[in-house]
Scaffold this active site. Structure first.
Site, PDB file in Angstrom:
ATOM      1  CB  SER A 172      -0.913   0.023   1.286  1.00  0.00           C
ATOM      2  OG  SER A 172      -1.978   1.029   1.139  1.00  0.00           O
ATOM      3  CG  ASP A 184      -5.997  -2.822  -4.537  1.00  0.00           C
ATOM      4  OD1 ASP A 184      -7.167  -2.126  -3.959  1.00  0.00           O
ATOM      5  OD2 ASP A 184      -5.044  -2.320  -4.512  1.00  0.00           O
ATOM      6  CG  HIS A 213      -5.040  -2.207  -0.810  1.00  0.00           C
ATOM      7  ND1 HIS A 213      -4.475  -1.802  -2.000  1.00  0.00           N
ATOM      8  CD2 HIS A 213      -4.505  -1.643   0.309  1.00  0.00           C
ATOM      9  CE1 HIS A 213      -3.621  -0.782  -1.287  1.00  0.00           C
ATOM     10  NE2 HIS A 213      -3.629  -0.655  -0.149  1.00  0.00           N
TER      11      HIS A 213
END
Length: 925
Positions: free
Chosen positions: A183, A387, A440
């Site tokens: 991320s 994601d 994600h």
């Protein structure tokens, strides 16, 4: 890599000097955590927590979990959770750490239960999880955030954190080190790794063994990543063609800041479409961070048919509901005390606090990625393909900006025979992979698949091709074959059945010849691993002699079948039986007849050139190149040069020849990992001088005779230099003349004693143990060797093996009369060179062998002057001591096999299989 750290023996001195001259350095406090509230019993892994106290008042909290496999050798990962503001515990519990909360078992009150997660990345690596920046998790700022954290500040703080942490944990300095995370940490990882790399280059911190970076669904180039959302949503069928076309035409690919009314209107229409979409996993329900636990629990308990969190990427209830349990747990005082949390510093812990003050400065980290891989560091970039927040579309776009040649084009990768994603590999050691069905934070959704991915990638050496699941090199192999001139050739034969074996073989056997340019034809047997041939190591097994056949190693030592001596009547073809304690249970093995004149190998020129150590090494090197050209699917597998007895002088220089070829890039495809040598002749002077003290130690020669020999010969027993020495050695020879030198407890017999005489007492001796069950056999072991001669000289057998007719009139198990020049008397330097380069070594000794006894082997190992990392201790199989072992730095392991003779697996097959399985897997014996 050239940037690798010095050996462990230098680390303490360097650290001492560094600490002596350091001024106002940060400090660290640590706490061992053997148990955790909510977890039943002691933790099945090593957990440490602590604070690194920086000079600016910041206290960074961390969790450190040692590898559950081999912490002394496995990589160390610094794991950075995203956000900014998401805690280390979020990565530890919900992504790739070794435990998780029992959501289904939680009643809504009290402390949640922690359960063990077997698909943790700590199975294959040691991981430091750090709360960064201050204000995240349990990290805090004693100045009250006088300085607002930013990307630049976070990078500097993490760099100081690493220096301080490794000062406190010097034993992990030699381990491969990776900066990893997902991320938002995609912005932090590359510049932090570059800072470490520059420190290494400048010489101010040469100790950290940086190998590369790992980034999952990483924010890397803000403009590219954010602009990628629209084409991603279109590609996934979430927005229709016309809306995508309107946005594409109106915004011209720039969706971050609409510059026209048409663009703004299109983006608003897209936003209306996706308002209720879960952007981190487009197939999961969109929930607030902590939906009503009671409502969710009722739904969960009623939905008996749904799959568990750890079994499915698409969860039928709100995944966010489980996050609430982390807050219940971390805000419990007993938990905080067990973790060593500073009281009063974090009144209320949050899994992710997106409201902490933070300045986002870095818009693109692409240049740092390029700098790192240009310097030779590795990169693993992966994307959960469901994601939409940081989609694979954007990630692949910035990777294309690097303008790297593709070495392995887009293709699926597999776990348990199923496609679990797609991958592409680029030059300069960059691998990209998608994880099918993941969101994600990919390991949270597909833990088993992500563990397989990272294990395979971490296991690949930088100088060798990545593992099959992420890379093959058909283009390069084709180029190599097209450019090769007058290359040796190979003929192969699949052998599904063998005469004497009942039914089809329960393993894959191939035989063949490698035809060398000098007229030599080397015959081989290749048996694929019975466990996982696509992933398990490949061993080249060299039988000793010189002149002992490959079949001797295959049948009598480490292969998957043996002759039924008890059932043989004295005529006809012997019966072959399956041996479950074969090394082919855990590895692919090539057994080769070398040199020419051994087994079924021959020389078409009639031995015009007499083979020697040097010639054999060159021939085996060419054999390997030719064999791997024919079997490219095995190139990514870990490869070891292995064998025993006289092959001890061949194994190290052959491995060095391969290693140099890798360095010079002329054969970089072979994934050489190290060497394996059993009772190996290595230092002729030491090994030949060792039997006298060995025989004394084993009580075979008395004290006075040993003392007379020691004083008269002064430790040199090979060539007596005076009468006293000669007389003592003669007396020793008289004492040991009828001793079986390869196993001092077994009978001393001729190679093939009368079979009829041996069979009668064997059948009457109902109390004797079978060959495969005991190292000390009550009749002559050599009797069984005769069956191999009967079998191999049978025409039906030869036809099934594909033997060239008329080339070997009479096969012999060992032919010690072949012409051969022994040149190499000392292979210790090659061992040292190999382990210095980072290759592994497994040296073992059957402790009842007087021919090449463990006394000599341990003596030449001491010459290497390696620090001991795991001192002498027993090792066990089925709760029993089966030998003793010692581990040295630089990946060298030594072990004795209790009760075994010169060819240890022949005497103790089960124990030796356990030994090699553990060692190949990176586990301690």
């Amino acid at each position: 890599m050239a940037t690798a750290p010095p050996r462990r023996s230098l680390l303490l001195l360097l650290l001492l000097l560094r600490s002596f001259f350091a001024a106002a350095t940060p400090s660290i406090t640590t706490k061992a955590v053997p148990r955790l509230p909510g977890f039943s019993g002691p933790l099945p892994f090593s957990l440490e927590t602590g604070y690194v106290e920086l000079d600016d008042g910041v206290r960074l909290f961390y969790y450190f979990i040692q590898s559950e496999r081999h912490p002394e050798e496995d990589p160390v990962l610094l794991w950075l959770t995203g956000g900014p503001g998401c805690s280390a515990l979020s990565g530890l519990v919900y992504e790739m750490g070794p435990f998780y909360f029992d959501f289904e078992g939680y009643t809504g009150s009290g402390l949640p239960t922690l359960l063990y997660k077997p698909t943790s990345w700590t199975q294959v690596s040691s991981v430091i999880f750090v709360d960064s920046p201050a204000g995240t998790g349990f990290s805090y700022d004693t100045t009250g955030n006088r300085t607002i954290p930013s990307d630049t500040i976070a990078i500097q703080q993490l760099h100081t954190f690493l220096q301080t942490w490794f000062d406190e944990h010097p034993k992990f300095l030699p381990n491969p080190f990776y900066v990893a995370g997902d991320s938002y940490s995609g912005i932090i990882i590359p510049p932090l790794a570059m800072k470490v790399a520059k420190g290494i280059e400048y010489g101010d911190e040469p100790l950290i063994n940086l190998k590369g970076v790992i980034a999952g669904n990483p924010l890397t180039d803000a403009m590219t990543d954010i602009n990628a959302r629209v084409p991603y949503l279109h590609g996934m069928g979430i927005i229709p063609d016309e809306l995508y076309e309107a946005a594409h035409d109106g915004c011209r690919g720039e969706y971050l800041r609409p510059s026209t009314a048409n663009c703004a209107n299109s983006l608003q229409a897209i936003q209306d479409c996706i308002r209720d979409l879960n952007d981190v996993h487009i197939l999961e329900a969109r929930c607030p961070e902590y939906p009503s636990l009671t409502i969710q629990k009722q739904q969960a308990l009623q939905d008996h048919g749904r799959k568990r969190l750890l079994e499915s990427a698409v969860w039928s209830i709100c995944r966010n509901a489980t996050y609430f349990l982390s807050e219940v747990w971390t805000n419990d005082e007993v938990v905080r005390e067990s973790l060593g949390i500073h009281k009063g510093t974090v009144p209320s812990w949050l899994r992710c606090d997106f409201d902490i003050p933070y300045t986002m400065e870095i818009a693109s980290a692409v240049d740092d990625h390029l700098s790192l891989i240009t310097k030779g560091y590795r990169a693993m970039i992966y994307s959960g393909d469901h994601d939409s927040k940081i989609s694979h579309v954007g990630t692949q776009a910035w990777i294309r900006k690097l303008s790297l040649p593709i070495t392995d084009n887009w293709r699926p990768w597999y776990v348990e025979g199923q496609v679990v994603g797609f991958t592409r590999t680029y030059s300069n050691n960059l691998t990209f992979a998608t994880v099918k069905g993941a969101g994600h934070t990919a390991p949270e959704y597909m833990p088993k698949e992500c563990l397989a991915m990272i294990d395979r990638w971490l296991s690949a050496m930088a100088t060798a091709p990545p593992r099959r699941s992420l890379l093959l090199l058909p283009q390069l192999l084709l180029l190599r074959s097209l450019l090769a001139a007058a290359a040796p050739s190979i003929t192969t034969k699949a052998v599904p059945r063998l005469p004497g074996f009942s039914g089809p073989l329960p393993f894959s056997l191939e035989t063949g010849y490698v035809e060398l340019d000098d007229g030599v034809r080397l015959f081989y047997y290749f048996i694929q691993s019975e466990r996982d041939p696509e992933e398990d190591p490949v061993l080249l097994w060299l039988t000793g002699g010189p002149g002992c056949s490959a079949l001797s190693g295959l049948v009598y030592e480490i292969g998957p079948f043996y002759f039924d001596f008890e059932g043989y009547t004295g005529s006809g073809l012997p019966t072959l039986l399956y041996k479950p304690a074969s090394w082919t249970q855990v590895s692919n093995v090539i057994f080769v007849d070398s040199p020419a004149g051994t087994g079924f190998s021959y020389d078409t020129t009639g031995n015009r050139t007499i083979p020697s150590d040097t010639i054999v090494i060159q021939q085996l090197h060419t054999f390997l190149q030719t064999w791997f050209d024919e079997h490219p699917q095995f190139l990514p597998n870990p490869f070891y040069v292995a064998g025993d007895s006289y092959s001890g002088v061949i194994i190290p220089p052959l491995a060095m020849k391969i290693a140099k070829g890798i360095e010079y890039s002329d054969e970089w495809l072979i994934n050489l990992k190290g060497v394996i040598a059993g009772n190996p002749l290595t230092d002729v002077m030491l090994d030949f001088n060792a039997p006298v003290p060995y025989l004394h130690g084993m009580g075979i020669i008395p004290d006075e005779l040993y003392e007379a020999a020691r004083e008269g010969c002064r430790g040199q027993y090979r060539s007596p230099s005076n009468a006293d020495c000669a007389n003592s050695l003669q007396a020793i020879d008289d004492s040991t003349r009828d001793l079986n030198g390869v196993h001092i407890l077994e009978k001393n017999c001729t190679e093939y004693p009368s079979l009829a005489i041996q069979k009668r007492p064997r059948l009457q001796d109902h109390g004797s143990k079978r060959l495969l069950e005991s190292a000390v056999w009550s009749i002559c072991r050599k009797s069984t060797y005769f069956l191999s001669v009967v079998w191999t000289n049978n025409e039906t057998v030869r036809e099934s093996l594909g033997i060239h007719k008329g080339t070997v009139p009479s096969w012999r198990r060992c032919d010690f009369d072949i012409p051969y020049t022994k040149e190499i008397t000392y292979a210790v330097d090659d061992h040292l060179a190999l382990i210095t380069k980072g290759y592994r070594a497994m040296i073992y000794s059957g402790d009842h062998d007087a021919k090449i006894p463990h006394v000599g082997t341990q003596a030449w190992i001491r010459k290497l002057n390696l620090p001991i990392t795991d001192n002498w201790r027993p090792w066990y199989v089925d709760g029993q001591v089966v030998g003793f072992t010692r581990t040295y730095s630089n990946n060298l392991t030594y072990a004795t096999v209790k009760g075994a003779g010169h060819t240890a697996p022949e005497y103790m097959p089960k124990e030796c299989l356990a030994m090699i399985d553990r060692w190949l897997s990176g586990e301690p014996l």
